[in-house]
Design a protein around this motif. Structure first.
Motif, PDB file in Angstrom:
ATOM      1  N   SER A  26       0.795  -1.238  -0.123  1.00 50.56           N
ATOM      2  CA  SER A  26      -0.031  -0.009  -0.040  1.00 50.56           C
ATOM      3  C   SER A  26       0.726   1.211  -0.027  1.00 50.56           C
ATOM      4  CB  SER A  26      -0.927   0.027   1.183  1.00 50.56           C
ATOM      5  OG  SER A  26      -0.249   0.079   2.422  1.00 50.56           O
ATOM      6  N   SER A  27       2.115   1.225   0.173  1.00 45.79           N
ATOM      7  CA  SER A  27       3.020   2.364   0.429  1.00 45.79           C
ATOM      8  C   SER A  27       3.946   2.506  -0.555  1.00 45.79           C
ATOM      9  CB  SER A  27       3.570   2.326   1.601  1.00 45.79           C
ATOM     10  OG  SER A  27       2.665   2.539   2.769  1.00 45.79           O
ATOM     11  N   SER A  45       9.352   3.622   3.667  1.00 46.41           N
ATOM     12  CA  SER A  45       8.144   3.766   3.092  1.00 46.41           C
ATOM     13  C   SER A  45       7.598   4.976   3.689  1.00 46.41           C
ATOM     14  CB  SER A  45       7.426   2.594   3.286  1.00 46.41           C
ATOM     15  OG  SER A  45       7.952   1.507   2.618  1.00 46.41           O
ATOM     16  N   SER A  46       6.390   5.190   3.110  1.00 49.29           N
ATOM     17  CA  SER A  46       5.594   6.376   3.218  1.00 49.29           C
ATOM     18  C   SER A  46       4.416   5.882   4.431  1.00 49.29           C
ATOM     19  CB  SER A  46       4.701   6.850   2.046  1.00 49.29           C
ATOM     20  OG  SER A  46       5.298   7.401   1.312  1.00 49.29           O
ATOM     21  N   ASP A  47       4.651   4.760   4.874  1.00 48.61           N
ATOM     22  CA  ASP A  47       3.883   4.262   6.046  1.00 48.61           C
ATOM     23  C   ASP A  47       4.747   4.355   7.321  1.00 48.61           C
ATOM     24  OD1 ASP A  47       5.868   2.210   6.127  1.00 48.61           O
ATOM     25  OD2 ASP A  47       4.352   0.580   5.305  1.00 48.61           O
ATOM     26  N   GLY A  70       5.316   9.426   7.191  1.00 52.16           N
ATOM     27  CA  GLY A  70       6.254   8.789   6.212  1.00 52.16           C
ATOM     28  C   GLY A  70       7.864   8.995   6.535  1.00 52.16           C
TER      29      GLY A  70
END
Length: 333
Positions: A26-27, A45-47, A70
């Motif tokens: 998802s990221s 990651s952006s997560d 992030g």
């Protein structure tokens, strides 16, 4: 999820595909690094999670959790593969012990998103750049800031250090590259791309092409700087002479919206550059001829932007990460 099915590349390409894997479905995977000993691949990651993989099996070893937004960039300590540092939109820099899967120090001073970090070669000093337009030099052993430099008039996008650590090179969305003396913090010179003289340190503002500079990388011999601008072009600077000596252009602009990383490859017979791109996968350039000698990835124009690349053993191994999350691994033929 690890996939070792073959991927396309141009004929005569110096790299062969090894594997690809998906850290998070998802990221966006924003940055990727080999550990100094080559045993680990780290991604962020952006997560907000930093993930650690075995470099042989590509299996997930651990996840480093603590950032609340992030993560933009990661760097291993050059002297200790157990120590990794990450910077985030949450305004913190975190120092991690990989063996303990634990944050061992938090550095805080920047007032806006931290975009880029770089260790000195001895691992005792860290340099960070931020969207607050400043650069901070940190003492890693104490976690204290040594200096803060008012560097640019727009966000700092990328920083690099010369191999002897004497000069910090910074790039910004203001279209300027600046060289700072690491010891004193003094600005030594400002480099701007000038349409008439093809690079100068004293350009008149009338003909300066102020395309944002998204990435800078010092050459291994310390004599050149590779810059990536959002006009889709890579430029190799002889910064002592304030001149652009080589320009690298593809039929499709390399990058116009994203910071797509680049690294020098010296393991091959002739020196090469690996650069991420927005639509063409990883591009492999011959430094001297300026030609593309390899396109790594699916080669399709709709492929996801490659946001970062890294090399191990002077380029024997190459990794890339993309906005769609995928990580790819390549080996020099």
């Amino acid at each position: 999820m690890v996939d070792i099915s073959e991927e396309k590349s141009v004929d005569g390409c110096p790299y062969k595909f090894k594997a690809k894997f998906l850290p998070s479905s998802s990221s966006s995977t924003n940055s990727i690094r080999f550990s100094p000993d080559g045993r680990i691949i780290a991604t962020c990651s952006s997560d907000g999670i930093v993930r650690i993989y075995d470099a042989d099996t590509y299996k997930l070893q651990t996840e480093l959790k603590g950032h609340t937004r992030g993560v933009s960039s990661i760097e291993f300590s050059p002297i200790d593969s157990n120590i990794l540092v990450s910077c985030s939109d949450d305004l913190t820099i975190r120092l991690w012990s990989i063996k303990k899967s634990k944050c061992i120090r938090i550095l805080q001073k920047h007032t806006y998103h931290i975009t880029t970090i770089k260790f000195s070669s001895k691992g005792n000093v860290l340099v960070s750049g931020s969207a607050d337009e400043t650069i901070t030099i940190w003492d890693i052993t104490t976690g204290k800031p040594l200096k803060t430099l008012a560097a640019h008039s727009d966000p700092v996008s990328s920083i690099s250090l010369t191999p002897d650590n004497s000069i910090i090179v910074s790039a910004s969305y203001d279209g300027l590259m600046r060289l700072f003396d690491t010891e004193s913090g003094q600005c030594l010179k400002t480099l701007t791309y000038n349409s008439s003289s093809h690079g100068t340190a004293t350009a008149s503002t009338n003909d300066v092409v102020n395309f944002p500079i998204s990435n800078v990388e010092c050459s291994p011999n310390g004599k050149f700087i590779l810059s990536s601008s959002l006009d889709g072009t890579l430029r190799l600077w002889n910064y002592m002479d304030n001149k652009v000596v080589k320009t690298y252009v593809d039929t499709i602009p390399v990058s116009e919206n994203y910071n797509c990383g680049a690294k020098f490859i010296t393991k091959s017979k002739s020196s090469m550059i690996a650069s991420g791109s927005e639509k063409s996968g990883v591009l492999i350039w011959d430094v001297q001829s300026k030609k593309i000698v390899g396109r790594l990835g699916d080669g399709e124009t709709e492929s996801s932007p490659v946001l970062d690349v890294d090399v191990y053993d002077e380029g024997r191994l190459l990794v890339s990460c993309s906005k769609d999350g995928w990580v790819r691994v390549w080996e020099l033929s």
